[in-house]
Design an enzyme around this catalytic site. Structure first.
Site, PDB file in Angstrom:
ATOM      1  N   LYS A   1      -4.917  10.022   2.891  1.00 40.40           N
ATOM      2  CA  LYS A   1      -5.629   9.167   3.846  1.00 40.40           C
ATOM      3  C   LYS A   1      -6.657   9.964   4.648  1.00 40.40           C
ATOM      4  O   LYS A   1      -6.397  11.078   5.094  1.00 40.40           O
ATOM      5  CB  LYS A   1      -4.599   8.522   4.774  1.00 40.40           C
TER       6      LYS A   1
ATOM      7  N   ASP B   1      -2.070  10.860  -2.319  1.00 36.15           N
ATOM      8  CA  ASP B   1      -2.401   9.824  -3.301  1.00 36.15           C
ATOM      9  C   ASP B   1      -2.708  10.384  -4.671  1.00 36.15           C
ATOM     10  O   ASP B   1      -2.601   9.680  -5.679  1.00 36.15           O
ATOM     11  CB  ASP B   1      -3.586   8.991  -2.808  1.00 36.15           C
TER      12      ASP B   1
ATOM     13  N   ARG C   1       0.841  -1.191   0.000  1.00 36.93           N
ATOM     14  CA  ARG C   1       0.000   0.000   0.000  1.00 36.93           C
ATOM     15  C   ARG C   1       0.882   1.249   0.000  1.00 36.93           C
ATOM     16  O   ARG C   1       2.097   1.158   0.134  1.00 36.93           O
ATOM     17  CB  ARG C   1      -0.951  -0.009   1.209  1.00 36.93           C
TER      18      ARG C   1
ATOM     19  N   ALA D   1       0.849   5.147  -2.170  1.00 40.52           N
ATOM     20  CA  ALA D   1       0.743   5.415  -3.609  1.00 40.52           C
ATOM     21  C   ALA D   1       1.967   4.973  -4.425  1.00 40.52           C
ATOM     22  O   ALA D   1       1.832   4.203  -5.394  1.00 40.52           O
ATOM     23  CB  ALA D   1       0.429   6.894  -3.822  1.00 40.52           C
TER      24      ALA D   1
ATOM     25  N   ARG E   1      -7.482  -0.490  -6.885  1.00 43.35           N
ATOM     26  CA  ARG E   1      -7.775   0.652  -6.007  1.00 43.35           C
ATOM     27  C   ARG E   1      -7.896   1.908  -6.879  1.00 43.35           C
ATOM     28  O   ARG E   1      -7.104   2.092  -7.799  1.00 43.35           O
ATOM     29  CB  ARG E   1      -6.670   0.858  -4.944  1.00 43.35           C
TER      30      ARG E   1
HETATM   31  O1  MRU Z   1      -4.707   3.322   2.059  1.00 39.26           O
HETATM   32  P1  MRU Z   1      -3.225   3.517   2.029  1.00 39.26           P
HETATM   33  O2  MRU Z   1      -2.521   2.970   3.227  1.00 39.26           O
HETATM   34  O3  MRU Z   1      -2.613   3.029   0.730  1.00 39.26           O
HETATM   35  O4  MRU Z   1      -3.048   5.092   2.058  1.00 39.26           O
HETATM   36  C1  MRU Z   1      -1.763   5.628   1.977  1.00 39.26           C
HETATM   37  C2  MRU Z   1      -1.705   7.096   2.106  1.00 39.26           C
HETATM   38  O5  MRU Z   1      -2.690   7.753   2.232  1.00 39.26           O
HETATM   39  C3  MRU Z   1      -0.350   7.718   1.961  1.00 39.26           C
HETATM   40  O6  MRU Z   1      -0.267   8.894   2.706  1.00 39.26           O
HETATM   41  C4  MRU Z   1      -0.103   8.053   0.498  1.00 39.26           C
HETATM   42  O7  MRU Z   1      -0.313   6.936  -0.324  1.00 39.26           O
HETATM   43  C5  MRU Z   1       1.267   8.583   0.263  1.00 39.26           C
HETATM   44  S1  MRU Z   1       2.513   7.361   0.415  1.00 39.26           S
HETATM   45  C6  MRU Z   1       4.018   8.083   0.132  1.00 39.26           C
END
Ligand code: MRU
Length: 357
Positions: free
Chosen positions: A255, A244, A53, A55, A96
């Site tokens: 998030k 993301d 998980r 991005a 996703r």
């Molecule tokens: O649902 P997730 O755990 O994939 O969400 C991740 C986030 O929101 C991160 O802050 C985002 O992907 C940036 S990662 C460098």
């Protein structure tokens, strides 16, 4: 040196080039397990279930997943290959919806295949392997640059808040929001970092805390709703989060729980920084209102992590995985190509028009 969670690749291709190897992030921090995935449904499921998980990490996993799909397509005819390859990419892309790095990496893989087609299917497959490796290496370089730019905004002893996990586990190395923290730690900045636990999937409590403590940082875990109180106490100099998808106007999806953090930071006059590789900026999405927000199963809120269900039976649940922070609340967007300030419509367009150095 003793191995820690930071000693392992978040995403890798195995030595034979035949399997995607990931850390199963749903098991952390209590259990360290690596998964070896070869089948497309396994890779899809690993992304959907957040075994891998974040991005940039999703983008790298999808790129290797697409290569593995290509490797298994048994034909010498490019058009037949291209049809099957597109189908495989579309399938991975459906895992996703919000992190644009997923579709960005898959689109890049499809362009690479097309560019190599005159050399035949075997050459296309070799090119796809090289492209996936390049996506991963660029992610490492990008995060390091974001770290340097981010650190330039900070002073020794600063107190920082971060949300979710925008760390090494969400990227190929360093992370985005955590990169300035790691670089600062190496250079004696002695930051104090507050990690939001990040309901409902606890990426902050389970992942960011593990990572930062492994690197020796001073970490304090807080529940998401405590951030404003920590700010009021004067313990926070800046907020650093990942994201993301950044829209062309600077609105940024991250998030769920990031928006309230940005609103609280504005109230207390604390700078709110979004760290975003340019692969997270989506010029085709004009504003945050155009970003598709993933909604996830109710069980994540009502029972996950609890010994028994902790919500009244049959209660309605709303479980969006991301929220959108308005560009107006973002002090700066830190990319590998520089620090962007408002007006974002202009600064983003300029930076996205430039070649990467
Ligand atoms: O649902 P997730 O755990 O994939 O969400 C991740 C986030 O929101 C991160 O802050 C985002 O992907 C940036 S990662 C460098």
């Amino acid at each position: 040196m003793e191995k820690t969670i930071l000693s392992y690749d978040t995403v890798a291709l195995d030595e034979a080039g035949a399997a995607l190897v990931i850390i199963d992030q749903t098991k952390l921090p209590n259990e360290f397990a690596q998964l070896r995935l070869t089948e497309q449904p396994e890779i899809w499921d690993a992304i959907y279930r957040l075994k891998v998980r974040g991005a940039p990490a999703i983008g790298v996993a999808a790129a290797y997943g697409a290569y593995l799909a290509a490797r298994a397509i048994d034909t010498d005819d490019y058009e037949t290959f291209a049809g099957a390859f597109k189908k495989a990419c579309d399938y991975l892309n459906s895992s996703r919806p919000t992190a644009v790095n997923l579709s960005w990496a898959l689109a890049r893989m499809m362009r690479a295949a097309e560019a190599e087609k005159s050399h035949g299917v075997a050459a296309v497959k070799a090119r796809l392997l090289a492209e996936a490796r390049a996506i991963q290496q660029e992610d490492i370089d990008t995060c390091r640059k974001i770290g340097e730019y981010g650190l330039s905004l900070l002073s020794p002893g600063d107190g920082l808040i971060t949300h979710c996990n925008a760390g090494q586990l969400a990227t190929s190395r360093y992370g985005t929001a955590t990169a300035p923290m790691y670089l600062g730690q190496e250079r004696g900045y002695r930051f104090r970092v507050f990690c939001d636990e990040t309901r409902p999937l606890l990426q902050g409590a389970r992942l960011t805390v593990s990572e930062l403590m492994s690197a020796g940082l001073d970490v304090t875990l807080i529940c998401d709703g405590m951030a404003a109180s920590v700010m009021r106490k004067g313990w926070v100099s800046a907020v650093f989060t990942g994201c993301d998808r950044v829209a062309a106007n600077g609105d940024a999806a991250n998030k769920i729980g990031t928006l309230p953090l940005a609103i609280a930071a504005r109230h207390f006059g604390i700078p709110f920084y979004i760290c975003a590789p340019t692969s997270t900026i989506d010029m085709a999405t004009l504003t945050g209102a155009d970003i598709e927000i993933e909604e996830r199963p109710a069980e994540e809120v009502t029972e996950m992590w609890y010994e028994k269900r902790m919500a009244v039976p049959d209660v309605k649940v709303f479980n969006p995985a991301f929220d959108v922070t308005d560009a107006g609340l973002i002090t700066a967007i830190i990319t590998e190509r520089g620090i962007l300030r408002p007006p974002y419509t202009e600064t983003i367009a300029t930076i996205m028009g430039k070649e990467q150095d």
